[in-house]
Design a protein around this motif. Sequence first.
Motif, short mmCIF file in Angstrom:
data_model
loop_
_atom_site.label_atom_id
_atom_site.label_comp_id
_atom_site.label_asym_id
_atom_site.label_seq_id
_atom_site.Cartn_x
_atom_site.Cartn_y
_atom_site.Cartn_z
N PHE A 279 0.79 -1.23 0.00
CA PHE A 279 0.00 0.00 0.00
C PHE A 279 0.82 1.28 0.00
O PHE A 279 0.24 2.36 -0.01
N ASP A 280 2.13 1.20 0.02
CA ASP A 280 2.95 2.41 0.01
C ASP A 280 2.66 3.20 -1.27
O ASP A 280 2.71 2.66 -2.37
N PRO A 281 2.34 4.51 -1.15
CA PRO A 281 1.95 5.28 -2.34
C PRO A 281 3.08 5.46 -3.35
O PRO A 281 2.82 5.70 -4.54
N THR A 282 4.33 5.36 -2.91
CA THR A 282 5.46 5.58 -3.81
C THR A 282 6.07 4.27 -4.30
O THR A 282 6.34 4.11 -5.50
N LEU B 249 3.58 -2.21 -4.40
CA LEU B 249 3.33 -3.05 -5.57
C LEU B 249 1.96 -2.78 -6.19
O LEU B 249 1.79 -2.92 -7.41
N LEU B 250 0.98 -2.40 -5.39
CA LEU B 250 -0.36 -2.15 -5.90
C LEU B 250 -0.37 -0.99 -6.89
O LEU B 250 -0.93 -1.09 -7.99
N ASN B 251 0.27 0.12 -6.52
CA ASN B 251 0.35 1.26 -7.43
C ASN B 251 1.25 0.95 -8.63
O ASN B 251 1.02 1.46 -9.73
N PHE B 252 2.26 0.11 -8.43
CA PHE B 252 3.14 -0.27 -9.54
C PHE B 252 2.35 -1.05 -10.60
O PHE B 252 2.50 -0.82 -11.80
N VAL B 253 1.48 -1.95 -10.14
CA VAL B 253 0.69 -2.76 -11.07
C VAL B 253 -0.40 -1.93 -11.74
O VAL B 253 -0.63 -2.03 -12.96
N LEU B 254 -1.07 -1.08 -10.95
CA LEU B 254 -2.18 -0.29 -11.48
C LEU B 254 -1.72 0.99 -12.18
O LEU B 254 -2.51 1.63 -12.88
N GLY C 51 -0.80 3.91 -10.76
CA GLY C 51 -1.29 5.13 -10.14
C GLY C 51 -0.42 5.56 -8.99
O GLY C 51 0.68 5.04 -8.77
N ASP C 52 -0.88 6.55 -8.25
CA ASP C 52 -0.15 7.03 -7.07
C ASP C 52 -1.09 7.21 -5.89
O ASP C 52 -0.96 8.13 -5.09
N THR C 53 -2.05 6.32 -5.78
CA THR C 53 -3.07 6.40 -4.72
C THR C 53 -2.47 6.09 -3.37
O THR C 53 -1.72 5.13 -3.21
N ASP C 54 -2.80 6.92 -2.38
CA ASP C 54 -2.42 6.63 -1.00
C ASP C 54 -3.55 5.81 -0.38
O ASP C 54 -4.51 6.35 0.18
N TRP C 55 -3.45 4.50 -0.50
CA TRP C 55 -4.54 3.60 -0.13
C TRP C 55 -4.91 3.70 1.34
O TRP C 55 -6.09 3.65 1.71
N LEU C 56 -3.90 3.84 2.21
CA LEU C 56 -4.18 3.87 3.65
C LEU C 56 -4.84 5.17 4.07
O LEU C 56 -5.50 5.22 5.11
N ALA C 57 -4.68 6.23 3.28
CA ALA C 57 -5.31 7.50 3.61
C ALA C 57 -6.70 7.63 2.98
O ALA C 57 -7.61 8.17 3.58
N GLU C 58 -6.84 7.12 1.76
CA GLU C 58 -8.10 7.28 1.04
C GLU C 58 -9.09 6.14 1.31
O GLU C 58 -10.30 6.35 1.30
N TYR C 59 -8.58 4.94 1.50
CA TYR C 59 -9.44 3.78 1.75
C TYR C 59 -8.91 3.00 2.95
O TYR C 59 -8.53 1.83 2.82
N PRO C 60 -8.89 3.62 4.12
CA PRO C 60 -8.23 2.98 5.28
C PRO C 60 -8.90 1.69 5.72
O PRO C 60 -8.23 0.68 5.96
N LEU C 61 -10.23 1.71 5.86
CA LEU C 61 -10.92 0.51 6.35
C LEU C 61 -10.83 -0.62 5.33
O LEU C 61 -10.63 -1.79 5.69
N ALA C 62 -10.96 -0.29 4.04
CA ALA C 62 -10.84 -1.31 2.99
C ALA C 62 -9.44 -1.91 2.97
O ALA C 62 -9.27 -3.11 2.75
N ALA C 63 -8.42 -1.06 3.19
CA ALA C 63 -7.04 -1.56 3.21
C ALA C 63 -6.83 -2.51 4.38
O ALA C 63 -6.19 -3.57 4.23
#
Length: 294
Positions: free
Chosen positions: A132-135, A138-143, A145-157
């Motif tokens: 989930f690291d925005p920089t 691996l999730l942002n590398f595959v998709l 993007g540069d989404t900060d998953w833990l900040a934008e979707y904390p409960l889902a993460a």
Amino acid sequence: MNKKETTASSTWLRRAPLLPALLFTVLVTQIPFLMTVFYSFQSWNLVRPGSRHFVGLRNYVDVFADSQFRGALINTVVLTVVCVFISMLLGLGLAILLDRKFLGRGVVRTLLITPFLILPAAGALLWKTTMFDPTYGLLNFVLGGDTDWLAEYPLAAVMTQVIWQWTPFMMLLILAGLQAQSKEVLEAASVDGAGRWRTFVSITLPQLARYLQLAGLLGAIYIVNSFDAIFLMTQGGPGTASTNLPYYIYQRAFEGFDIGQSSAMGVVVVILTLIVANFALRLMFRTFGLSEVR
């Protein structure tokens, strides 16, 4: 000595070796809980020496009037229900896969079990820094993007990490149910012309009902107490978006130093958990055809 007294005496003799374990369990679980109940009737904040005094049920009134507590309760229910349901679905699919013979099945089974063997804290840090690291995640590398998953979707993460951790547990229980099926019944269904879907719905799924209920009960008991993932991945934030009851109680007790209210919250959580567990156990007893232990 009559037969009834002899039976009672022999029963106590069989149970005597268990008494030290029972005594130890009472000392380390029930006495602390009774102390928690006692503190829940006190107004006691550690940052105010000498403030401790009896307040009756006021802490409980304040708990139910606390909007953050209600929000944490909702997050806890959502986290538990979603994680148990998705883990069971994934575990069912993986169990069906592993119930078939194919080359390398032992290796695949070992790899699928691995997430459950990793310490929850280590798993949470792994997902936080590697996935989930925005920089560098691996999730942002595959998709791309540069989404900060833990900040934008904390409960889902958090739920993603918990599901990853508990799916192998569900898979093992369901796989045990699949392998306990009568091969003769399956062969008879095949001879009668039943397809795979009809065999699964009419024979396999009813056979798995008790295993699914057991997996759901055990999974819910453990997942409802999730703390490591929230503490290490989101710290309950942003704000209180991913705060569940165990983490909120931790905040009130060890960050707010409010012993009275945190104890009242703990008692409320235990009572709610016992109600749900009692209902689930009664359902399980009926499913397994067992009489309830009195």
